[in-house]
Motif scaffolding. Structure first.
Motif, PDB file in Angstrom:
ATOM      1  N   GLU A   1      -0.495  56.277  54.318  1.00 53.67           N
ATOM      2  CA  GLU A   1      -0.596  57.218  55.434  1.00 53.67           C
ATOM      3  C   GLU A   1       0.298  56.787  56.597  1.00 53.67           C
ATOM      4  O   GLU A   1       1.008  57.602  57.183  1.00 53.67           O
ATOM      5  N   LYS A   2       0.265  55.489  56.928  1.00 49.60           N
ATOM      6  CA  LYS A   2       1.090  55.001  58.034  1.00 49.60           C
ATOM      7  C   LYS A   2       2.573  55.107  57.703  1.00 49.60           C
ATOM      8  O   LYS A   2       3.378  55.456  58.561  1.00 49.60           O
ATOM      9  N   LEU A   3       2.933  54.800  56.449  1.00 45.71           N
ATOM     10  CA  LEU A   3       4.340  54.860  56.068  1.00 45.71           C
ATOM     11  C   LEU A   3       4.870  56.286  56.072  1.00 45.71           C
ATOM     12  O   LEU A   3       6.031  56.521  56.432  1.00 45.71           O
ATOM     13  N   LEU A   4       4.054  57.243  55.665  1.00 47.83           N
ATOM     14  CA  LEU A   4       4.508  58.625  55.664  1.00 47.83           C
ATOM     15  C   LEU A   4       4.679  59.169  57.076  1.00 47.83           C
ATOM     16  O   LEU A   4       5.492  60.071  57.297  1.00 47.83           O
ATOM     17  N   LYS A   5       3.923  58.640  58.031  1.00 51.81           N
ATOM     18  CA  LYS A   5       4.037  59.091  59.415  1.00 51.81           C
ATOM     19  C   LYS A   5       5.224  58.453  60.144  1.00 51.81           C
ATOM     20  O   LYS A   5       5.638  58.942  61.178  1.00 51.81           O
ATOM     21  N   MET A   6       5.753  57.348  59.595  1.00 55.84           N
ATOM     22  CA  MET A   6       6.866  56.644  60.242  1.00 55.84           C
ATOM     23  C   MET A   6       8.172  57.406  60.059  1.00 55.84           C
ATOM     24  O   MET A   6       8.358  58.124  59.079  1.00 55.84           O
ATOM     25  N   THR A   7       9.082  57.193  61.011  1.00 55.38           N
ATOM     26  CA  THR A   7      10.431  57.717  60.848  1.00 55.38           C
ATOM     27  C   THR A   7      11.214  56.748  59.960  1.00 55.38           C
ATOM     28  O   THR A   7      10.769  55.628  59.690  1.00 55.38           O
ATOM     29  N   ASN A   8      12.380  57.186  59.515  1.00 52.27           N
ATOM     30  CA  ASN A   8      13.209  56.312  58.679  1.00 52.27           C
ATOM     31  C   ASN A   8      13.612  55.047  59.422  1.00 52.27           C
ATOM     32  O   ASN A   8      13.700  53.971  58.833  1.00 52.27           O
ATOM     33  N   GLU A   9      13.857  55.162  60.723  1.00 54.78           N
ATOM     34  CA  GLU A   9      14.232  53.991  61.514  1.00 54.78           C
ATOM     35  C   GLU A   9      13.081  52.990  61.599  1.00 54.78           C
ATOM     36  O   GLU A   9      13.284  51.785  61.504  1.00 54.78           O
ATOM     37  N   GLU A  10      11.862  53.497  61.776  1.00 58.58           N
ATOM     38  CA  GLU A  10      10.693  52.610  61.827  1.00 58.58           C
ATOM     39  C   GLU A  10      10.473  51.926  60.482  1.00 58.58           C
ATOM     40  O   GLU A  10      10.138  50.745  60.424  1.00 58.58           O
ATOM     41  N   ARG A  11      10.685  52.656  59.394  1.00 58.25           N
ATOM     42  CA  ARG A  11      10.567  52.045  58.062  1.00 58.25           C
ATOM     43  C   ARG A  11      11.623  50.966  57.865  1.00 58.25           C
ATOM     44  O   ARG A  11      11.358  49.931  57.255  1.00 58.25           O
ATOM     45  N   TRP A  12      12.832  51.217  58.363  1.00 57.74           N
ATOM     46  CA  TRP A  12      13.918  50.241  58.228  1.00 57.74           C
ATOM     47  C   TRP A  12      13.567  48.959  58.985  1.00 57.74           C
ATOM     48  O   TRP A  12      13.766  47.860  58.475  1.00 57.74           O
ATOM     49  N   VAL A  13      13.029  49.088  60.191  1.00 58.00           N
ATOM     50  CA  VAL A  13      12.627  47.907  60.968  1.00 58.00           C
ATOM     51  C   VAL A  13      11.510  47.153  60.249  1.00 58.00           C
ATOM     52  O   VAL A  13      11.528  45.926  60.162  1.00 58.00           O
ATOM     53  N   LEU A  14      10.553  47.883  59.704  1.00 58.73           N
ATOM     54  CA  LEU A  14       9.469  47.259  58.956  1.00 58.73           C
ATOM     55  C   LEU A  14      10.006  46.527  57.728  1.00 58.73           C
ATOM     56  O   LEU A  14       9.625  45.392  57.455  1.00 58.73           O
ATOM     57  N   ALA A  15      10.914  47.152  57.011  1.00 57.93           N
ATOM     58  CA  ALA A  15      11.470  46.544  55.793  1.00 57.93           C
ATOM     59  C   ALA A  15      12.236  45.263  56.121  1.00 57.93           C
ATOM     60  O   ALA A  15      12.185  44.303  55.349  1.00 57.93           O
ATOM     61  N   GLN A  16      12.909  45.228  57.248  1.00 57.21           N
ATOM     62  CA  GLN A  16      13.654  44.025  57.629  1.00 57.21           C
ATOM     63  C   GLN A  16      12.727  42.861  57.912  1.00 57.21           C
ATOM     64  O   GLN A  16      13.101  41.715  57.736  1.00 57.21           O
TER      65      GLN A  16
END
Length: 167
Positions: free
Chosen positions: A57-72
């Motif tokens: 749920e949290k990942l689907l609500k994130m923008t691509n930029e937020e996912r990129w920061v999380l992945a890093q």
């Protein structure tokens, strides 16, 4: 600092405070402290916080930029999880590609290059889902795959002075 620890230097508490202060500065600027600068409790707390953030749920609500920061910030488990997610994704696509090959290339309607271009073009919209799958797979990879890899690479390290003393 390691030298100060080995020599039981009186400057050790001062050095530890300086390292902690520099770590706080790095974190305040948006970075993260290296694992060597974290205590075991801090590392466990950080891992727990990351696991709580890794829900669909949290990942689907994130923008691509937020996912990129999380992945890093996920560390070395994320690239391995991403490779596994992509491998699973393309393994699921093989039957569709084989069907497209059978129905078009064998009948002489088109070429294999065109079939593969079509398969790749239809895969582009699903890339965010593969990345989300990789992010969700990261805790499992960190728990099950990274420890054996660490043991394997631990076998091929140079011996330390402590290793020589244990002989």
């Amino acid at each position: 600092m390691k030298e100060a620890e080995e020599n039981n230097s009186p400057k050790l508490p001062e050095l530890k405070k300086e390292v902690e202060e520099l770590g706080r500065i790095v974190e305040s600027l948006g970075g993260s402290r290296p694992a060597e600068m974290l205590t075991l409790e801090e590392a466990e707390a950080r891992a727990k916080a990351v696991r709580e953030d890794l829900s669909l749920e949290k990942l689907l609500k994130m923008t691509n930029e937020e996912r990129w920061v999380l992945a890093q910030g996920l560390g070395p488990a994320f690239p391995i999880a991403l490779v596994l997610a992509y491998t699973a994704y393309w393994a699921l696509n093989v039957p569709f590609i084989a069907y497209a090959y059978y129905t078009t290339v064998l009948n002489g309607t088109t070429t294999m290059a065109l079939v593969m271009a079509g398969a790749y073009a239809t895969s582009v919209p699903f890339k965010p889902l593969v990345y989300i799958g990789g992010i969700l797979l990261t805790p499992w990879v960190a728990d099950t795959i990274l420890p054996p890899i660490g043991k394997l690479f631990g076998l091929f390290r140079l011996p330390t002075e402590e290793d020589w003393n244990n002989l």
